[in-house]
Each structure stands twice: as structure tokens, then as C-alpha cells.
Design an enzyme around this catalytic site. Structure first.
Site, PDB file in Angstrom:
ATOM      1  N   CYS A   1       0.827  -1.207   0.000  1.00  0.00           N
ATOM      2  CA  CYS A   1       0.000   0.000   0.000  1.00  0.00           C
ATOM      3  C   CYS A   1       0.863   1.259   0.000  1.00  0.00           C
ATOM      4  O   CYS A   1       1.725   1.412   0.875  1.00  0.00           O
ATOM      5  CB  CYS A   1      -0.906  -0.017   1.229  1.00  0.00           C
ATOM      6  SG  CYS A   1      -1.799   1.534   1.502  1.00  0.00           S
TER       7      CYS A   1
ATOM      8  N   TRP B   1      -7.723  -6.452   5.781  1.00  0.00           N
ATOM      9  CA  TRP B   1      -6.347  -6.918   5.659  1.00  0.00           C
ATOM     10  C   TRP B   1      -6.124  -8.016   6.703  1.00  0.00           C
ATOM     11  O   TRP B   1      -6.715  -7.996   7.784  1.00  0.00           O
ATOM     12  CB  TRP B   1      -5.370  -5.777   5.920  1.00  0.00           C
ATOM     13  CG  TRP B   1      -5.370  -4.707   4.878  1.00  0.00           C
ATOM     14  CD1 TRP B   1      -6.196  -3.625   4.807  1.00  0.00           C
ATOM     15  CD2 TRP B   1      -4.495  -4.609   3.746  1.00  0.00           C
ATOM     16  NE1 TRP B   1      -5.889  -2.859   3.706  1.00  0.00           N
ATOM     17  CE2 TRP B   1      -4.844  -3.433   3.038  1.00  0.00           C
ATOM     18  CE3 TRP B   1      -3.444  -5.395   3.274  1.00  0.00           C
ATOM     19  CZ2 TRP B   1      -4.182  -3.032   1.881  1.00  0.00           C
ATOM     20  CZ3 TRP B   1      -2.779  -4.998   2.120  1.00  0.00           C
ATOM     21  CH2 TRP B   1      -3.152  -3.840   1.438  1.00  0.00           C
TER      22      TRP B   1
ATOM     23  N   THR C   1      -8.493   0.077   6.852  1.00  0.00           N
ATOM     24  CA  THR C   1      -7.362   0.532   6.065  1.00  0.00           C
ATOM     25  C   THR C   1      -6.041   0.425   6.807  1.00  0.00           C
ATOM     26  O   THR C   1      -5.984   0.442   8.033  1.00  0.00           O
ATOM     27  CB  THR C   1      -7.565   2.001   5.634  1.00  0.00           C
ATOM     28  OG1 THR C   1      -7.632   2.823   6.806  1.00  0.00           O
ATOM     29  CG2 THR C   1      -8.845   2.171   4.828  1.00  0.00           C
ATOM     30  N   VAL C   2      -4.972   0.330   6.025  1.00  0.00           N
ATOM     31  CA  VAL C   2      -3.608   0.484   6.518  1.00  0.00           C
ATOM     32  C   VAL C   2      -3.061   1.768   5.920  1.00  0.00           C
ATOM     33  O   VAL C   2      -3.483   2.166   4.829  1.00  0.00           O
ATOM     34  CB  VAL C   2      -2.716  -0.713   6.112  1.00  0.00           C
ATOM     35  CG1 VAL C   2      -3.102  -1.961   6.873  1.00  0.00           C
ATOM     36  CG2 VAL C   2      -2.742  -0.967   4.607  1.00  0.00           C
TER      37      VAL C   2
ATOM     38  N   TYR D   1      -5.600   6.821  -8.969  1.00  0.00           N
ATOM     39  CA  TYR D   1      -6.821   6.075  -8.645  1.00  0.00           C
ATOM     40  C   TYR D   1      -8.027   6.652  -9.385  1.00  0.00           C
ATOM     41  O   TYR D   1      -8.919   5.913  -9.805  1.00  0.00           O
ATOM     42  CB  TYR D   1      -7.062   6.090  -7.134  1.00  0.00           C
ATOM     43  CG  TYR D   1      -6.090   5.206  -6.399  1.00  0.00           C
ATOM     44  CD1 TYR D   1      -6.336   3.851  -6.225  1.00  0.00           C
ATOM     45  CD2 TYR D   1      -4.888   5.724  -5.918  1.00  0.00           C
ATOM     46  CE1 TYR D   1      -5.427   3.032  -5.586  1.00  0.00           C
ATOM     47  CE2 TYR D   1      -3.968   4.914  -5.287  1.00  0.00           C
ATOM     48  CZ  TYR D   1      -4.239   3.568  -5.110  1.00  0.00           C
ATOM     49  OH  TYR D   1      -3.323   2.756  -4.489  1.00  0.00           O
TER      50      TYR D   1
END
Length: 345
Positions: free
Chosen positions: A51, A84, A118-119, A182
Site C-alpha cells: 500500500c 487486511w 485501512t492500513v 486512482y
């Protein structure tokens, strides 16, 4: 959308990708004003090398020498719709938190947390609950709130007299480059894609002009702005050029930006936290709406990252009055074959 970076909560409106930017904004500060004081050994950074947003925290943590103060948990490069996962660890369980999924740490803080898992995320080890996933603030706080635990010779990545300029440049990079790729890749219409594409390459052209005569983005040392741009550039030829249709040029065809990116890549803390194998696995396997076969391309040949960059001719002092970090810890090393050229790995 199934990707962490286009997480649940992100959406397409009138064909245009919109990122969910509502994060858990609790901060870990020296004075503990949000209830979470800076304290060595208390917190665990959970990241994924794949990521780009998490990669920033890995770079800054290493540059500042915060490895002893903040432990590191690494998720694998792919994930499912829920979360995740810690599939790189024995038994698929994080050895400190005892979790199989990062989702469990979010639920420990906010039961039935409704947004994307999220990370990067920082977890309070005593309670095993997420403190924050506000990735942009995390690295700034590493620089400004964790100074008591910086290594000797740590660089100043967010110098006070340059903060306004760093913030301004970083915002432009986020809007048109970090998030711009993105907006190209997840565009829902030709018009939205072409608008994002034009803005992306216009900004890359602007960055080329800025970097043609100076080694770094702000001043003559590496700052937070360089960290934020690097993680997108590192993924450009491997993923964004083809997978996200950002294909006016490869990064390796843009002389100034390509040399700039290689200069950072050769700098301790940048290349040695970059895992090209995991990066490709993540995007091509997780984005089934773009790549339903989950086939990970064999190319491109990325050994060109090790070609000389000659950017030192512009002067500059990468670490200012500080020094480079030492080698990465053995347990945190990227496998040599994932980032070094074949003859070196």
C-alpha cells in the site's frame, strides 16, 4: 470496490472516483491531549508494503529511527472484502495483538466500524484497539510528536520554517498524483478518466519543472513532500501505467522524474522498504473489477531502478545536518529478490 485504497465508502459519482477521507483522527501526541500520550513500546504500527499510504509510514519510521519505540506488524499483500489479514505471520496471527484480521483492532475501538479497514493503522497494544488510521497525520506526528525517541542524526522531515510550502506541495501531489492515479484507474466514464489523466500528467509536468534544477521538492533536503511523492512514483511503471491506464509515458521515460525517483530509491529508507513483488500482487489480485483473472504480469523489468541517477550534481544534503539510517533490521528486511537487481539478490 474491493481495494483498501478504494475502500468501502469510496464511490463513483458521475463517473468520477471519490475517495472516502473520513478517518479515525485521534492523535498520539507528546502531551497526550487525545488520551494517547507518546510512549515507547505502547503502540504497534500495522502496515502493508503493498500500500502506498502505508509505505510512507514505513519510510518515515525508518528514517527517524523509531523502530524501538513503535513496533511493526505487517499484513500480506492481498485481502478480502472484510479486512487486511496477518497471513505473513506463523499461523496467520499477529504475534503481538493475537489477531488474524486488522478488522478486529478496529472493532475493539468502534464495534461494527462501518468504514474501510485501512492500513496504515496504529494500535494501542494494551487495549488492542486502533488509535488512528489517519495516514497523512501519522507521518507528521512521527516527525513532530515523537522527537524524544528519534535516533541520533534523524533528519527533520517537516522543518518548521518550511511547513507551509511542504503542505502546499503535498496537497497538489495528493490531489493530482497520489489520488490522481486512482481517479484514472477507477473512473466510471471516459470523460472522468480523461479529466483525471490530463490532471495527472499536467502535475507530473509541473513536478518535472520544479525538480529540473533542484534535487528535492522543498529546500535542499528530503522532506515529507518527497516521501509522499515517492511511493506513487515507485508504483508507476509496475502498476499504474498499465493497470490504471496512466499510459501517456512510463516514469522511466520522464528523464527528470525518473532520475529523482531513482535518487530517492537509492537512499536508505526508500528502496529498502519497497517490495515490488507485493505491490504487483496487491493491485492485480485484489482489483478484480479491473483485472478479473487475477493474473499478475511478469513484467516490467524493474532492474533499471538501480541505474545511476546523477542527481547529486544538483547538490543538496539528503539528511540535512543528520545522517542516513543504518541497515534495516533483519526481521523487517524486504526479501532481496523483491527489490534488488538479480545479480545483487
Amino acid at each position: 470496490m474491493s481495494d483498501n485504497d478504494a475502500q468501502p465508502g469510496s464511490y463513483v459519482e458521475a463517473g468520477e472516483f471519490k475517495r472516502d477521507t473520513n478517518y479515525i483522527t485521534t492523535r498520539i501526541t507528546a502531551d497526550g491531549r487525545d488520551g494517547y500520550p507518546v510512549e515507547a513500546g505502547r503502540y504497534r504500527l500495522v502496515a502493508a508494503r503493498a500500500c502506498p499510504w502505508a509505505n510512507r509510514t514505513l519510510i518515515v519510521r525508518r528514517l527517524l529511527g523509531l523502530e524501538d519505540a513503535i513496533s511493526l506488524g505487517l499484513c500480506g499483500p492481498t485481502h478480502d472484502q472484510r479486512s487486511w489479514t496477518f497471513d505473513l505471520d506463523p499461523g496467520g496471527v499477529d504475534p503481538v495483538l493475537g489477531y488474524e484480521r486488522l478488522q478486529q483492532a478496529y472493532f475493539a475501538r468502534i464495534p461494527d466500524y462501518p468504514r474501510g479497514i485501512t492500513v496504515p493503522a496504529i494500535v494501542d497494544v494494551p487495549t488492542k484497539a486502533v488509535v488512528t488510521n489517519d495516514y497523512a497525520q501519522i507521518t507528521l506526528d512521527f516527525s513532530t510528536e515523537w522527537t524524544a525517541f528519534h535516533r541520533d542524526g534523524a533528519p527533520d522531515l517537516y522543518p518548521e520554517d518550511r511547513r507551509d510550502e511542504i503542505d502546499e506541495v503535498a496537497e497538489l501531489i495528493f490531489r493530482d498524483v497520489n489520488n490522481g492515479v486512482y481517479r484514472c484507474g477507477f473512473a466510471g466514464s471516459q470523460e472522468a478518466y480523461e479529466s483525471a489523466y490530463d490532471r495527472l500528467f499536467a502535475r507530473l509536468d509541473w513536478l518535472t519543472g520544479r525538480l529540473r534544477g533542484q534535487r528535492y521538492l522543498v529546500g535542499d533536503t528530503i522532506t515529507e513532500a518527497d516521501v509522499r511523492l515517492f511511493t506513487t512514483l515507485a508504483r508507476f511503471d509496475a502498476v499504474y501505467h498499465g493497470h490504471f491506464k496512466c499510459n501517456r509515458h512510463k516514469l522511466s521515460e520522464l528523464d527528470v522524474l525518473w532520475a529523482y525517483a531513482r535518487d530517492l530509491f537509492h537512499t536508505p529508507g526508500f528502496g529498502d522498504t519497497t517490495d515490488f513483488v507485493q505491490i504487483k500482487q496487491h493491485y492485480y489480485v485484489v482489483h478484480t473489477d479491473i483485472n478479473p483473472t487475477k493474473i499478475v504480469p511478469a513484467g516490467p523489468d524493474l532492474s533499471n531502478w538501480w541505474e545511476p541517477h546523477h542527481r547529486e550534481q544538483l547538490g543538496g544534503r539528503p539528511f540535512g545536518d543528520g545522517t542516513p539510517p543504518g541497515p534495516p533490521r533483519q526481521a523487517e528486511q524486504v526479501p532481496a529478490e523483491h527489490w534488488l537487481p538479480p545479480q545483487a539478490s
